[in-house]
Scaffold this active site. Structure first.
Site, PDB file in Angstrom:
ATOM      1  CG  MET A  78      -8.354   6.841   2.660  1.00  0.00           C
ATOM      2  SD  MET A  78      -7.468   6.975   4.223  1.00  0.00           S
ATOM      3  CE  MET A  78      -6.353   6.060   3.763  1.00  0.00           C
TER       4      MET A  78
ATOM      5  CG  MET B 189     -11.898  -3.165   5.565  1.00  0.00           C
ATOM      6  SD  MET B 189     -10.423  -2.464   4.711  1.00  0.00           S
ATOM      7  CE  MET B 189      -9.321  -1.723   6.034  1.00  0.00           C
TER       8      MET B 189
ATOM      9  CG  MET C 144     -11.269   2.759   2.493  1.00  0.00           C
ATOM     10  SD  MET C 144      -9.901   2.901   3.810  1.00  0.00           S
ATOM     11  CE  MET C 144      -8.404   2.861   2.821  1.00  0.00           C
TER      12      MET C 144
ATOM     13  CG  HIS D  62      -9.417  -0.033  -0.377  1.00  0.00           C
ATOM     14  ND1 HIS D  62      -8.955  -0.510   0.804  1.00  0.00           N
ATOM     15  CD2 HIS D  62     -10.689  -0.141  -0.296  1.00  0.00           C
ATOM     16  CE1 HIS D  62      -9.663  -0.691   1.982  1.00  0.00           C
ATOM     17  NE2 HIS D  62     -10.937  -0.552   1.093  1.00  0.00           N
TER      18      HIS D  62
ATOM     19  CG  ASP E 267      -6.461  -3.107   2.839  1.00  0.00           C
ATOM     20  OD1 ASP E 267      -5.364  -2.751   3.623  1.00  0.00           O
ATOM     21  OD2 ASP E 267      -6.998  -2.341   2.242  1.00  0.00           O
TER      22      ASP E 267
ATOM     23  CG  ASP F 176      -5.479   2.321   1.437  1.00  0.00           C
ATOM     24  OD1 ASP F 176      -6.235   1.138   1.044  1.00  0.00           O
ATOM     25  OD2 ASP F 176      -4.336   1.720   2.001  1.00  0.00           O
TER      26      ASP F 176
ATOM     27  CG  HIS G 132      -3.948  -1.789  -1.669  1.00  0.00           C
ATOM     28  ND1 HIS G 132      -5.050  -2.611  -2.075  1.00  0.00           N
ATOM     29  CD2 HIS G 132      -4.475  -1.018  -0.729  1.00  0.00           C
ATOM     30  CE1 HIS G 132      -6.057  -2.009  -1.308  1.00  0.00           C
ATOM     31  NE2 HIS G 132      -5.738  -1.094  -0.444  1.00  0.00           N
TER      32      HIS G 132
ATOM     33  CB  SER H 207      -0.878   0.073   1.217  1.00  0.00           C
ATOM     34  OG  SER H 207      -1.765   1.276   1.384  1.00  0.00           O
TER      35      SER H 207
HETATM   36 ZN    ZN Z   1      -6.831  -0.707   1.303  1.00  0.00          ZN
END
Ligand code: ZN
Length: 214
Positions: free
Chosen positions: A38, A138, A69, A67, A176, A36, A34, A9
């Site tokens: 957000m 998660m 979020m 990913h 994750d 993330d 990966h 990540s």
């Molecule tokens: Zn993630």
């Protein structure tokens, strides 16, 4: 036997030097990155948007596992697809319609994943298992680094692996959060295929890479 994939990540690397983090990932032999993303609503933090995905895309051929979020992933699929993501995973707890959003991701020719938080039961994703490429479990509450892996994660992974076998499906199971040299083998034994790892990877890439060297 499913292929095991390490997905470091990039968010866990010093955000001032993301390009250097990408080089560390490439040098480790990992084939996935990966990312993330957000939105500050679904999780308190705001991080890594389409601009970062697009910048990474220009510099690497590695598989970009994004990913989301975010509260309304359905509104962002098109822009993240245009930025160059290879897979888009969003949360079943988000406000977007799950089936339509999975389909939208596939319509852009990308792999589609659905994520579930530690407090969400498998039941919430069960009926979508045949229309997704990966389910992301998660291992910690989403949105923060350096949390401890929750032991209940492995139970969920086992249930998802057994459902996959029973129904003859091919989705990958991703874990994750809290993945390090101690927890990675536990998740692997439970049946996970994709291991998202942040701070543990960047502090000791070689140690985690050992699990994938054969
Ligand atoms: Zn993630």
């Amino acid at each position: 036997m499913h292929e095991k994939i390490l997905a470091p990540s990039i968010f866990a690397y010093d955000n001032c030097y993301i390009g250097d983090g990408l080089k560390v990932i490439e040098a480790s032999g990992a084939t996935w990155v990966h990312v993330d993303a957000m939105d500050g609503t679904f999780v308190p933090t705001i991080a890594l948007g389409q601009g970062v995905v697009s910048a990474l895309r220009k510099r690497t051929k590695l598989f970009l596992d994004v990913h989301l979020m975010v509260q309304t992933p359905g509104n962002l699929i098109e822009s993240f697809a245009a930025a160059g993501a290879d897979m888009l995973t969003f949360h079943c707890e988000s406000a977007s319609a799950i089936e339509e959003t999975l389909q939208m991701v596939k319509n852009f020719g990308l792999s589609a994943g659905l994520a579930l938080n530690p407090r969400t039961a498998i039941h919430s994703v069960e009926k979508y298992l045949d229309c997704m490429d990966a389910v992301l479990v998660m291992g910690v509450e989403p949105g923060k680094c350096r949390q401890k892996f929750l032991p209940s994660t492995c139970e969920k992974v086992r249930t998802l692996a057994s459902l996959r076998e029973k129904r003859g499906l091919a989705y990958k199971i991703s874990v994750d959060g809290g993945i390090n040299a101690e927890t990675l083998p536990l998740a692997a034994k439970a049946g996970a295929d994709i291991f998202v790892t942040g701070s543990a990877f960047f502090s000791n890439a070689e140690q985690l890479g050992e699990f994938f060297s054969c």
